[in-house]
Each structure stands twice: as C-alpha cells, then as structure tokens.
Design a protein around this motif. Structure first.
Motif, PDB file in Angstrom:
ATOM      1  N   TYR A  27       0.825  -1.211   0.000  1.00 42.21           N
ATOM      2  CA  TYR A  27       0.000   0.000   0.000  1.00 42.21           C
ATOM      3  C   TYR A  27       0.860   1.263   0.000  1.00 42.21           C
ATOM      4  O   TYR A  27       0.636   2.189  -0.795  1.00 42.21           O
ATOM      5  N   LEU A  28       1.859   1.298   0.859  1.00 40.35           N
ATOM      6  CA  LEU A  28       2.730   2.468   0.940  1.00 40.35           C
ATOM      7  C   LEU A  28       3.477   2.680  -0.380  1.00 40.35           C
ATOM      8  O   LEU A  28       3.592   3.806  -0.868  1.00 40.35           O
ATOM      9  N   GLY A  29       3.984   1.600  -0.947  1.00 39.67           N
ATOM     10  CA  GLY A  29       4.702   1.706  -2.208  1.00 39.67           C
ATOM     11  C   GLY A  29       3.824   2.246  -3.315  1.00 39.67           C
ATOM     12  O   GLY A  29       4.251   3.109  -4.107  1.00 39.67           O
ATOM     13  N   GLN A  30       2.591   1.753  -3.398  1.00 37.62           N
ATOM     14  CA  GLN A  30       1.662   2.220  -4.432  1.00 37.62           C
ATOM     15  C   GLN A  30       1.352   3.696  -4.271  1.00 37.62           C
ATOM     16  O   GLN A  30       1.322   4.456  -5.252  1.00 37.62           O
ATOM     17  N   GLN A  31       1.146   4.131  -3.036  1.00 36.44           N
ATOM     18  CA  GLN A  31       0.823   5.532  -2.771  1.00 36.44           C
ATOM     19  C   GLN A  31       2.000   6.445  -3.126  1.00 36.44           C
ATOM     20  O   GLN A  31       1.822   7.523  -3.697  1.00 36.44           O
ATOM     21  N   LEU A  32       3.201   6.011  -2.806  1.00 40.17           N
ATOM     22  CA  LEU A  32       4.392   6.820  -3.078  1.00 40.17           C
ATOM     23  C   LEU A  32       4.661   6.924  -4.579  1.00 40.17           C
ATOM     24  O   LEU A  32       5.025   7.987  -5.085  1.00 40.17           O
ATOM     25  N   LYS A  33       4.495   5.825  -5.291  1.00 34.77           N
ATOM     26  CA  LYS A  33       4.675   5.853  -6.745  1.00 34.77           C
ATOM     27  C   LYS A  33       3.659   6.787  -7.391  1.00 34.77           C
ATOM     28  O   LYS A  33       3.998   7.584  -8.290  1.00 34.77           O
ATOM     29  N   ALA A  34       2.416   6.699  -6.944  1.00 37.47           N
ATOM     30  CA  ALA A  34       1.364   7.541  -7.502  1.00 37.47           C
ATOM     31  C   ALA A  34       1.635   9.021  -7.241  1.00 37.47           C
ATOM     32  O   ALA A  34       1.256   9.890  -8.048  1.00 37.47           O
ATOM     33  N   ALA A  35       2.316   9.312  -6.139  1.00 36.13           N
ATOM     34  CA  ALA A  35       2.633  10.701  -5.796  1.00 36.13           C
ATOM     35  C   ALA A  35       3.815  11.236  -6.596  1.00 36.13           C
ATOM     36  O   ALA A  35       4.064  12.448  -6.596  1.00 36.13           O
ATOM     37  N   GLY A  36       4.576  10.345  -7.239  1.00 34.23           N
ATOM     38  CA  GLY A  36       5.696  10.790  -8.059  1.00 34.23           C
ATOM     39  C   GLY A  36       7.060  10.590  -7.446  1.00 34.23           C
ATOM     40  O   GLY A  36       8.043  11.173  -7.916  1.00 34.23           O
ATOM     41  N   PHE A  37       7.153   9.745  -6.418  1.00 37.16           N
ATOM     42  CA  PHE A  37       8.451   9.456  -5.795  1.00 37.16           C
ATOM     43  C   PHE A  37       9.145   8.311  -6.519  1.00 37.16           C
ATOM     44  O   PHE A  37       8.502   7.427  -7.094  1.00 37.16           O
ATOM     45  N   GLN A  38      10.461   8.335  -6.484  1.00 35.23           N
ATOM     46  CA  GLN A  38      11.264   7.214  -6.963  1.00 35.23           C
ATOM     47  C   GLN A  38      11.307   6.199  -5.824  1.00 35.23           C
ATOM     48  O   GLN A  38      11.852   6.478  -4.753  1.00 35.23           O
ATOM     49  N   VAL A  39      10.738   5.028  -6.046  1.00 34.12           N
ATOM     50  CA  VAL A  39      10.517   4.074  -4.963  1.00 34.12           C
ATOM     51  C   VAL A  39      11.364   2.820  -5.144  1.00 34.12           C
ATOM     52  O   VAL A  39      11.394   2.230  -6.224  1.00 34.12           O
ATOM     53  N   THR A  40      12.036   2.430  -4.073  1.00 32.86           N
ATOM     54  CA  THR A  40      12.769   1.168  -4.026  1.00 32.86           C
ATOM     55  C   THR A  40      12.099   0.276  -2.990  1.00 32.86           C
ATOM     56  O   THR A  40      12.017   0.639  -1.811  1.00 32.86           O
ATOM     57  N   GLU A  41      11.615  -0.874  -3.437  1.00 30.71           N
ATOM     58  CA  GLU A  41      10.924  -1.794  -2.534  1.00 30.71           C
ATOM     59  C   GLU A  41      11.814  -2.980  -2.190  1.00 30.71           C
ATOM     60  O   GLU A  41      12.852  -3.198  -2.804  1.00 30.71           O
ATOM     61  N   ASN A  42      11.389  -3.738  -1.186  1.00 32.52           N
ATOM     62  CA  ASN A  42      12.118  -4.951  -0.764  1.00 32.52           C
ATOM     63  C   ASN A  42      13.589  -4.669  -0.477  1.00 32.52           C
ATOM     64  O   ASN A  42      14.482  -5.421  -0.889  1.00 32.52           O
ATOM     65  N   VAL A  43      13.836  -3.577   0.258  1.00 29.56           N
ATOM     66  CA  VAL A  43      15.203  -3.213   0.603  1.00 29.56           C
ATOM     67  C   VAL A  43      15.862  -4.336   1.405  1.00 29.56           C
ATOM     68  O   VAL A  43      15.319  -4.811   2.394  1.00 29.56           O
ATOM     69  N   ASN A  44      17.025  -4.763   0.947  1.00 29.81           N
ATOM     70  CA  ASN A  44      17.793  -5.817   1.615  1.00 29.81           C
ATOM     71  C   ASN A  44      16.975  -7.104   1.775  1.00 29.81           C
ATOM     72  O   ASN A  44      17.131  -7.835   2.749  1.00 29.81           O
ATOM     73  N   GLY A  45      16.084  -7.347   0.812  1.00 35.31           N
ATOM     74  CA  GLY A  45      15.285  -8.565   0.852  1.00 35.31           C
ATOM     75  C   GLY A  45      14.173  -8.544   1.877  1.00 35.31           C
ATOM     76  O   GLY A  45      13.571  -9.581   2.175  1.00 35.31           O
ATOM     77  N   THR A  46      13.855  -7.376   2.438  1.00 34.15           N
ATOM     78  CA  THR A  46      12.807  -7.244   3.447  1.00 34.15           C
ATOM     79  C   THR A  46      11.599  -6.521   2.846  1.00 34.15           C
ATOM     80  O   THR A  46      11.559  -6.201   1.659  1.00 34.15           O
ATOM     81  N   THR A  47      10.639  -6.220   3.692  1.00 35.42           N
ATOM     82  CA  THR A  47       9.472  -5.446   3.276  1.00 35.42           C
ATOM     83  C   THR A  47       9.749  -3.941   3.297  1.00 35.42           C
ATOM     84  O   THR A  47       8.857  -3.145   3.017  1.00 35.42           O
ATOM     85  N   GLY A  48      10.957  -3.552   3.635  1.00 34.92           N
ATOM     86  CA  GLY A  48      11.301  -2.136   3.743  1.00 34.92           C
ATOM     87  C   GLY A  48      11.210  -1.388   2.423  1.00 34.92           C
ATOM     88  O   GLY A  48      11.429  -1.950   1.346  1.00 34.92           O
ATOM     89  N   ILE A  49      10.893  -0.092   2.534  1.00 29.57           N
ATOM     90  CA  ILE A  49      10.739   0.779   1.363  1.00 29.57           C
ATOM     91  C   ILE A  49      11.582   2.033   1.561  1.00 29.57           C
ATOM     92  O   ILE A  49      11.623   2.605   2.658  1.00 29.57           O
ATOM     93  N   VAL A  50      12.222   2.472   0.490  1.00 32.87           N
ATOM     94  CA  VAL A  50      12.889   3.769   0.450  1.00 32.87           C
ATOM     95  C   VAL A  50      12.309   4.544  -0.730  1.00 32.87           C
ATOM     96  O   VAL A  50      12.207   4.006  -1.837  1.00 32.87           O
ATOM     97  N   ALA A  51      11.903   5.771  -0.484  1.00 31.70           N
ATOM     98  CA  ALA A  51      11.378   6.625  -1.552  1.00 31.70           C
ATOM     99  C   ALA A  51      12.202   7.902  -1.602  1.00 31.70           C
ATOM    100  O   ALA A  51      12.643   8.411  -0.561  1.00 31.70           O
ATOM    101  N   LEU A  52      12.383   8.436  -2.796  1.00 29.75           N
ATOM    102  CA  LEU A  52      13.262   9.583  -2.976  1.00 29.75           C
ATOM    103  C   LEU A  52      12.600  10.655  -3.823  1.00 29.75           C
ATOM    104  O   LEU A  52      11.963  10.376  -4.838  1.00 29.75           O
ATOM    105  N   LEU A  53      12.772  11.902  -3.384  1.00 27.81           N
ATOM    106  CA  LEU A  53      12.369  13.075  -4.158  1.00 27.81           C
ATOM    107  C   LEU A  53      13.597  13.970  -4.280  1.00 27.81           C
ATOM    108  O   LEU A  53      14.056  14.543  -3.291  1.00 27.81           O
TER     109      LEU A  53
END
Length: 367
Positions: A27-53
């Motif tokens: 859900y968080l990843g979808q919302q961030l992508k829709a907002a226009g952020f550069q999104v990296t999912e599954n950080v280090n093989g986990t559920t973690g997310i990093v988004a960048l503007l």
C-alpha cells in the motif's frame, strides 16, 4: 490533510508482524509511486521501502523514517497481530507529509528521502535497512513516536525523546534429569534457574544511574510431575539510559546467571534476543523540531525534552552511521491506557498535527 486519516484507517485494519508487512508495504509503495516518488521496494530482501524526491538542486539529504510493524498479542487465548504501538499512525503521518510536500512543490533544494522500516519491535529492522544501504547518503534523519497521555497532552509535542538502551537475553539452564524420588542423582534446572533470577535481582548499579534488570519469561517443564527437569529457559529484560551503563549492566547480569547456575552444578547458555542502543540525538535537529512545533502549535505547546525507559530501534541509524544528524520527537495524542496495551487508543485529530510538524521541518531544511 484528511488523507492521513484515510491512510490510518486502512493501515490499522491490516496489522502485520515484523518482516511480514506485505500488505502494508504494498500500500505504501503504491501511494508513493502515484505521488511521483522514486521508490525502491524490498530493501535488503525485506518489506522495507525507500522513496526519494530529488529537487535537482544541490543541498542536503533529509530522511523521514516511519516504522510499519504491529505487535503480536495473545487475546482470549488466540495469537493475533494488532497495532498497539502506533506504527500505523507513524506510517500514515510520514506518507501524508511526503504526498503534500510533493504536491506543493515544497522541496526546492537537496533531496527528501522516506524510509518505511519493518520490524522495529524485533529490534532488527533498522539494522536491516542500514545493511541495505538505506541511509548511506543521508545527512539528517528524523523520526517520531506517539506519546502516552501522561507524558504529552494533545496539542503539545516534545522536541527530543531520549530513549534508553535495551537488551533482551535468554538464559538456557542445563541440568540433569532424575526421578523426583531420587533428586540427588540429578541437577534440578528449575532450582538453578530460580537462583539465577534471584541473582539478577541482586545486581546493583550506582544509585544515580537509570537502569533496570528483571526476568520476564520463565519456561520449565519435564513433561511429568515426578521428574527433576533438566532444562529451564528464562528471558531477562535489561534497560539503561546510557550505552556505557548497558555494557556494564549486561556483564554483571550474565555473570550473575552463569555463576549462580554453576553453584548448582548446572550450565548456562546465554543468547541475546534483541539489543537496541540508547538515544543519540543531535542538538541541531532538536532545535529544528522545536521551531517547527512552535510554528505549528505555538510557543506554549513546546514541551521539554524527555527521557524514557522505553527503547527504539531508530537509534541504530546514528550509532551505525555517526555522521548522520538524527532527531526524534514525540507527538501528544492523548494515548491511553498505554503503549503495547491490547486496547491502546488515541485522539486521531493529533495525526494532522504530526503531518504539519514534519512538513515544517522539511521546508526549513529543503524549502
């Protein structure tokens, strides 16, 4: 601003345990992508997310961090996950602040980074994100936590929360089984474990220091009632306001366990289940948050910095990467009856305030 309540309502209904936040992360990843952020999912093989503007203009990288996981409870005899520490609120606030900052084109220089972290309650989520490179380029990092009503009223906020170090260790006491009619032929692990608990209770640190050490779980069962048990497992929770004191406390507790078990002829194997450092907070970041709180809520709403015996794995970030200027603040939410209580609740009207404070911090650095 009402979007934060929509996010919260959805996330609150899908509580997931540490490293299992699949629906939350999606859900968080979808919302961030829709907002226009550069999104990296599954950080280090986990559920973690990093988004960048990235503004495209030279400047610092400021990161906002939110945790995502729920707590495991046993309620009416059934194991379940439930959001009783407010991590769903944390994610909702940071997500909404990010969406609004992007929509308002508020980031004029540098880069805004968002870190949605798994497994805070396990004490290993932040370490997983660090190992995955989530903060390698981060200059400043901000996190926050909802505060209980007795600490911070609705409409107020704390600019710096000084969390304590926490170590959770499990001692496995090994004895030798024997018939209960002939206990002299065995080594009673239960007796040795009870002695270990008493020995830990007898540990002392200097009276002026803030610390505690106590047993929180005791498991021992030979399977029958007429045998001397050969194994007992005891979990101990250690707290200290300073990292140096925790090092000393841990040495004393482990010595108390091993030597008291040895007095019964038993062995003691000690495993560290979780370790979180005490707060490392930058004065400049505290001042930044304080100004944002006054700007949003007014001068009288700014509470003094506060220490807590609670622990927070957020502080792995500045400990692992000392160059990062870290700040961690507390939001007044009228939270009762307490964090980690199965019936924890708080005033949802406080969440838009959290969004405004984060936005004010970001604009002061990147606006």
């Amino acid at each position: 601003m009402l979007k934060v309540l929509e996010h919260y309502a959805l996330l609150h209904e899908i509580p997931e345990l540490g490293f299992e936040e699949f629906k939350t992360s999606a859900y968080l990843g979808q919302q961030l992508k829709a907002a226009g952020f550069q999104v990296t999912e599954n950080v280090n093989g986990t559920t973690g997310i990093v988004a960048l503007l990235d503004s495209g203009v030279p400047g610092p990288t400021l990161a906002l961090r939110a945790d995502m996981d729920a707590l495991g409870h046993i309620i009416d005899g059934e194991a379940c996950a439930r959001h009783t520490c407010g991590h769903d609120a944390h994610s909702s606030v940071v997500l909404t602040a990010a969406q609004e900052l992007k929509a308002e084109n508020a980031v004029k220089r540098g880069r805004l980074k968002l870190i949605f972290q798994p497994a805070e309650e396990l004490g290993t989520g932040a370490l997983a994100m660090v190992a995955g490179g989530a903060v390698e380029d981060v200059d400043m990092l901000l996190g926050f936590h909802l505060r209980p009503a007795e600490e911070c009223a609705v409409g107020t906020a704390i600019p710096a929360m000084y969390y304590s170090a926490c170590v959770t260790l499990e001692a496995t006491i090994g004895g030798q089984t024997a018939h209960a009619a002939r206990p002299h032929l065995g080594i009673n692990a239960l007796d040795a474990a009870v002695s270990a608990v008493q020995a830990v209770n007898a540990v002392h640190m200097a009276p002026g220091k803030s610390w505690s050490a106590k047993a929180t779980r005791f498991l021992c069962d030979a399977g029958v009632t007429n045998s001397v048990p050969d194994t007992a497992r005891v979990v101990f929770d250690l707290r200290a306001a300073e990292n140096e004191d925790m090092t000393q406390l841990q040495v004393r507790v482990e010595r108390a366990i091993t030597q008291s078990a040895a007095a019964y002829g038993a062995s003691a194997k000690i495993e560290i289940l979780k370790a979180m450092p005490a707060a490392e907070i930058d004065a400049e970041m505290t001042a930044l948050v304080a100004e944002a709180i006054k700007e949003v809520l007014g001068e009288t709403a700014l509470m003094p910095a506060r220490s807590t015996p609670g622990s927070e794995d957020f502080f792995h970030y500045p400990v692992q990467r000392p160059a990062i200027k870290a700040g961690f603040w507390g939001l007044g939410t009228g939270l009762t009856p307490g964090l980690h209580h199965p019936d924890m609740r708080f005033d949802l009207d406080a969440l838009p305030v959290g969004v405004k404070i984060f936005k004010a911090c970001v604009i002061k650095i990147l606006g």
